[in-house]
Design an enzyme around this catalytic site. Structure first.
Site, PDB file in Angstrom:
ATOM      1  CB  CYS A   1     -45.386 -33.755  70.658  1.00  0.00           C
ATOM      2  SG  CYS A   1     -45.352 -35.562  70.547  1.00  0.00           S
TER       3      CYS A   1
ATOM      4  CB  ALA B   1     -48.479 -27.328  72.685  1.00  0.00           C
ATOM      5  N   PRO B   2     -45.644 -25.755  72.197  1.00  0.00           N
ATOM      6  CG  PRO B   2     -44.217 -24.035  72.927  1.00  0.00           C
ATOM      7  CD  PRO B   2     -44.302 -25.518  72.783  1.00  0.00           C
ATOM      8  N   GLY B   3     -45.955 -24.669  69.635  1.00  0.00           N
ATOM      9  CA  GLY B   3     -46.320 -24.301  68.267  1.00  0.00           C
ATOM     10  C   GLY B   3     -45.246 -23.697  67.375  1.00  0.00           C
ATOM     11  N   GLY B   4     -44.037 -23.516  67.881  1.00  0.00           N
ATOM     12  CA  GLY B   4     -42.974 -22.916  67.060  1.00  0.00           C
ATOM     13  C   GLY B   4     -42.770 -23.667  65.750  1.00  0.00           C
ATOM     14  CE  LYS B   5     -38.694 -28.195  66.859  1.00  0.00           C
ATOM     15  NZ  LYS B   5     -39.033 -27.820  68.260  1.00  0.00           N
TER      16      LYS B   5
ATOM     17  CG  ASP C   1     -40.206 -30.911  68.878  1.00  0.00           C
ATOM     18  OD1 ASP C   1     -39.096 -31.315  69.241  1.00  0.00           O
ATOM     19  OD2 ASP C   1     -40.658 -29.789  69.168  1.00  0.00           O
TER      20      ASP C   1
ATOM     21  CB  CYS D   1     -34.212 -29.995  73.184  1.00  0.00           C
ATOM     22  SG  CYS D   1     -35.489 -30.002  74.431  1.00  0.00           S
TER      23      CYS D   1
END
Lengths: 295, 159
Positions: free
Chosen positions: A106, A108-112, A174, A225
């Site tokens: 999962c 997007a938005p791509g930080g991980k 995530d 989160c």
């Protein structure tokens, strides 16, 4: 079943006394681009006050700024990503990432995803999935800005990951979740227990599919989160009993998860999960490392 | 290799010898893969949105480079224009460059050239077209902004 008091009472039952918090903004250096560049000194010269995040090797809290931390040359050049401190933890819990086949289910938005590519030093392959076109656009922009080289992006529902026909060494889940009040001031007025149960069901479906594509010796990190047990400990307890998964001990900040929640006794190994309650340094987070059970 | 990509690199007087077997065009976008990505894509067999390094896109037979490609070419080009802090900031805000914004020049720059623009740290900020000889110009635009890294912020705002 909703409202501020309802949720605050639940948190009290879980052992946490509610307080209003404003989590600090944070950044994480992308070492794949920032090697040899004195990014921190350059940001401090621009007036940013930064503090090392002790549990993230390249993470910094932004304690003060004269303008947006996302409006610097250094950001645009991909030297760092804006990533909340607790959100920097899950990816670091994989034991080894170099040359691995990794599923970011999962993404997007791509930080991980960017953090995975950084820790992999662009080796191996990351398959990044998501279904929301707007969020996928954000993910692809991040990949370009950070000059990631090892990622393939598909518009595919994580619940259909077996369509990829690949077994993965590492899977990051995530998962979409209900979020928490520390990043959304209207959270208590927007969320109901029904939303949370609906998300918990979706998360179980994603977990079920992820197990099918996890290699026998593979590792999976499950993170949300959300502060709600239905999306966290109760889902992991369900996964242990129904998907032949087991938890793995992790070394990271946060409280050991309780093994009895709302009068329900959970598997003892749930204590391996970590629950990060919101504070002025981090938002709320739940993290668990899983692997296929040998039993 | 897609010709528009090659032509673009020639216009910048820079060249990278990409392995053509690892270059793939998908829906007007050009990607550079490696062997591992290539075999993974073949194995999966689904349409992807992005893979490996995005090199640029082709629109109406015109090549629009990506920033990763510009960064790769930044080491290869001989013609470089370095900008003052103020001009660098204005450039990434989409503005053109005037003579007073130029810190120094490398190589012989002529009107009509495509040139890459750098900040004082030598980091590529984008590219533009030379409108008048920067050494002689007194007034008016010297470099017309074609593409700058501020585009990432503009894209984020649109999402």
């Amino acid at each position: 079943m909703s409202g501020r008091e309802f949720f605050i009472n639940r948190y009290r039952e879980l052992g946490w006394e509610f307080r209003e918090v404003t989590p600090m903004q944070a950044i994480r250096l992308n070492m794949m681009n920032a090697k040899g560049v004195n990014v921190i000194e350059r940001l401090e010269n621009l007036g940013f006050k930064l503090e090392r995040i002790p549990f993230s090797s390249h993470g910094y809290w932004v304690k003060a700024s004269k303008f947006s931390i996302g409006a610097t040359f250094e950001y645009l050049l991909g030297y760092y990503s804006i990533q909340e401190a607790a959100a920097q933890i899950p990816v670091t819990l994989f034991s080894d990432l170099r040359d691995k086949k990794v599923l970011d289910a999962c993404a997007a938005p791509g930080g991980k995803t960017i953090q995975l590519a950084d820790l992999m030093d662009n080796s191996g392959v990351i398959i990044a999935l998501d279904i929301n076109p707007r969020r996928l656009k954000a993910l692809i922009n991040q990949l370009e800005r950070c000059r990631v080289k090892n990622t393939i992006v598909y518009r595919l529902d994580a619940r259909k990951a077996s369509k990829l026909g690949i077994k993965f060494d590492r899977i990051l889940l995530d998962v979409p979740c209900s979020g928490n009040f520390s990043t959304d001031p209207k959270w208590f007025y927007r969320r109901t227990l029904n939303d949370i149960r609906r998300n918990a069901k979706l998360q179980r479906e994603i977990l079920t599919e992820a197990v099918k594509v996890l290699d026998g010796d593979g590792e999976m990190i499950y993170a949300t989160c959300s502060l709600e047990p239905e999306e966290n400990e109760l889902n992991i307890d369900w996964a242990i009993k129904n998907l032949k998964l087991e938890t793995v001990a992790i070394n990271c900040p946060g409280d050991e998860s309780p093994t009895e929640i709302f009068n329900k006794k959970l598997d003892d190994s749930i204590r391996n999960c970590r629950r990060i309650w919101p504070s002025d340094k981090t938002q709320g987070f739940f993290i668990c490392k899983l692997k296929k059970s040998r039993r | 290799m897609a010709n528009p990509l090659k032509e673009f690199m020639e216009k910048l007087n820079a060249a990278i010898n990409f392995d053509e077997a690892l270059i793939e065009e998908k829906g007007g976008k050009i990607f550079l893969l490696n062997n591992y990505l290539r075999s993974t894509i073949d194995k999966v067999g689904l349409e992807y949105l992005h893979a490996g390094i995005y090199l640029g896109s082709i629109k109406q037979n015109r090549f629009i480079p990506s920033f990763p490609l510009l960064f790769m070419l930044a080491d290869k080009v001989r013609k470089k224009i370095y900008l003052t802090d103020k001009a660098a900031w204005l450039f990434i805000c989409g503005r053109d460059i005037f003579a007073e914004g130029i810190l120094h020049i490398e190589g012989s720059i002529n009107k009509g050239d495509l040139v890459m623009l750098f900040n004082k740290h030598g980091e590529c900020l984008g590219y533009g077209m030379v409108k008048q000889d920067p050494k002689r110009a007194r007034i008016g635009v010297v470099i017309k902004n074609i593409m700058d890294i501020g585009d990432f912020l503009r894209r984020e705002k649109q999402l």
